[in-house]
Design a protein around this motif. Structure first.
Motif, PDB file in Angstrom:
ATOM      1  N   ASP A 191       0.827  -1.207   0.000  1.00 42.68           N
ATOM      2  CA  ASP A 191       0.000   0.000   0.000  1.00 42.68           C
ATOM      3  C   ASP A 191       0.859   1.254   0.000  1.00 42.68           C
ATOM      4  O   ASP A 191       0.537   2.234  -0.676  1.00 42.68           O
TER       5      ASP A 191
ATOM      6  N   ASP B 280       2.065   1.851  -3.451  1.00 44.18           N
ATOM      7  CA  ASP B 280       0.973   2.359  -4.280  1.00 44.18           C
ATOM      8  C   ASP B 280       0.719   3.838  -4.014  1.00 44.18           C
ATOM      9  O   ASP B 280       0.553   4.633  -4.944  1.00 44.18           O
ATOM     10  N   VAL B 281       0.689   4.202  -2.739  1.00 43.29           N
ATOM     11  CA  VAL B 281       0.456   5.606  -2.376  1.00 43.29           C
ATOM     12  C   VAL B 281       1.611   6.474  -2.866  1.00 43.29           C
ATOM     13  O   VAL B 281       1.386   7.545  -3.444  1.00 43.29           O
TER      14      VAL B 281
ATOM     15  N   GLN C  42       3.644   5.986  -5.330  1.00 45.69           N
ATOM     16  CA  GLN C  42       3.565   6.112  -6.787  1.00 45.69           C
ATOM     17  C   GLN C  42       2.463   7.099  -7.171  1.00 45.69           C
ATOM     18  O   GLN C  42       2.650   7.956  -8.034  1.00 45.69           O
ATOM     19  N   ASP C  43       1.324   6.993  -6.506  1.00 48.35           N
ATOM     20  CA  ASP C  43       0.206   7.897  -6.773  1.00 48.35           C
ATOM     21  C   ASP C  43       0.593   9.348  -6.480  1.00 48.35           C
ATOM     22  O   ASP C  43       0.291  10.254  -7.263  1.00 48.35           O
ATOM     23  N   VAL C  44       1.290   9.564  -5.362  1.00 48.23           N
ATOM     24  CA  VAL C  44       1.724  10.923  -5.006  1.00 48.23           C
ATOM     25  C   VAL C  44       2.685  11.459  -6.064  1.00 48.23           C
ATOM     26  O   VAL C  44       2.568  12.612  -6.489  1.00 48.23           O
TER      27      VAL C  44
ATOM     28  N   VAL D 128       2.870  10.732  -9.210  1.00 51.65           N
ATOM     29  CA  VAL D 128       2.117  11.070 -10.424  1.00 51.65           C
ATOM     30  C   VAL D 128       1.330  12.360 -10.213  1.00 51.65           C
ATOM     31  O   VAL D 128       1.352  13.269 -11.050  1.00 51.65           O
ATOM     32  N   LYS D 129       0.618  12.448  -9.076  1.00 54.10           N
ATOM     33  CA  LYS D 129      -0.187  13.637  -8.788  1.00 54.10           C
ATOM     34  C   LYS D 129       0.675  14.886  -8.616  1.00 54.10           C
ATOM     35  O   LYS D 129       0.244  15.997  -8.929  1.00 54.10           O
TER      36      LYS D 129
ATOM     37  N   THR E 152       0.648  13.701   0.705  1.00 53.31           N
ATOM     38  CA  THR E 152       0.773  12.263   0.955  1.00 53.31           C
ATOM     39  C   THR E 152      -0.350  11.762   1.850  1.00 53.31           C
ATOM     40  O   THR E 152      -0.955  10.712   1.575  1.00 53.31           O
TER      41      THR E 152
ATOM     42  N   ALA F  66      -3.457  11.399  -0.089  1.00 49.67           N
ATOM     43  CA  ALA F  66      -3.416  10.209  -0.945  1.00 49.67           C
ATOM     44  C   ALA F  66      -3.710   8.948  -0.128  1.00 49.67           C
ATOM     45  O   ALA F  66      -4.416   8.047  -0.596  1.00 49.67           O
TER      46      ALA F  66
ATOM     47  N   ASP G  70      -7.408   8.941   0.530  1.00 48.07           N
ATOM     48  CA  ASP G  70      -8.123   8.564  -0.690  1.00 48.07           C
ATOM     49  C   ASP G  70      -8.103   7.052  -0.882  1.00 48.07           C
ATOM     50  O   ASP G  70      -9.123   6.446  -1.212  1.00 48.07           O
ATOM     51  N   MET G  71      -6.936   6.442  -0.680  1.00 51.41           N
ATOM     52  CA  MET G  71      -6.808   4.998  -0.833  1.00 51.41           C
ATOM     53  C   MET G  71      -7.689   4.285   0.200  1.00 51.41           C
ATOM     54  O   MET G  71      -8.394   3.331  -0.137  1.00 51.41           O
TER      55      MET G  71
END
Length: 175
Positions: free
Chosen positions: A46, A49-50, A52-54, A56-57, A79, A82, A85-86
């Motif tokens: 997790d 994933d977070v 990576q998402d941060v 990108v965002k 962060t 994010a 959100d997850m």
């Protein structure tokens, strides 16, 4: 030029579309993003994933950084958002994250007991209401002062202290 001035210059360049400056910012702050995500999520998958998402965002979100707070404080907020959100997505889909720490069978019994106790404590912290959890993790896991945590959470130092007090009362009842 000191590190703060260098970061400020890199941020200005990244906001203006300089991909190289953005890459340097990511490289310099990825560990902070991942570490923060890991402490809030409780597991590597997790947290990755977070993080990576941060990343990108951040390519578009960096334009919203206005410099009123330290870049790292702003990055903590991005962060944490994010992570939330997850977690909301998981609840919507009926999935629950496994927040228990894994204990290695090779560990000595005393180390296993310590790891289990610490894992249970952090799992209980992750189950606290959002504001209490965030205050505890920033102060105890990130070793921040109540003032620094307040900056990140967007509240007063006294409010952080109150959330920690309430969290301790809740944890005493759970553990």
């Amino acid at each position: 030029m000191d590190a703060t001035a260098q970061t400020s210059e890199l941020i200005k360049r990244a906001i203006n579309g300089d991909g190289g400056a953005f890459a340097i910012i990511l490289e310099g702050h990825y560990d902070l993003i991942y570490r923060t995500a890991y402490k809030w999520c409780g597991n590597r998958t997790d947290a990755e994933d977070v993080a990576q998402d941060v990343c990108v965002k951040l390519a578009t979100a960096i334009r919203s950084f206005d410099g009123r707070s330290a870049f790292t404080s702003w990055l903590y907020r991005v962060t944490l958002n994010a992570v939330r959100d997850m977690q909301r997505a998981r609840v919507r889909h009926g999935r629950r994250a496994d927040a228990l720490a894994l204990v290695s069978p090779e560990d000595a019994p005393a180390e296993q007991e310590d790891a289990t106790t610490a894992g249970e404590l952090w799992a209980a912290v992750r189950d606290l209401p959002d504001q209490q959890r965030d205050a505890v993790l920033l102060v105890y896991a990130e070793d921040m002062s109540h003032r620094e945590a307040g900056e990140i959470l967007g509240c007063k130092e006294a409010t952080v202290s109150w959330h920690i007090h309430e969290a301790k009362k809740t944890l005493r009842g759970l553990l």
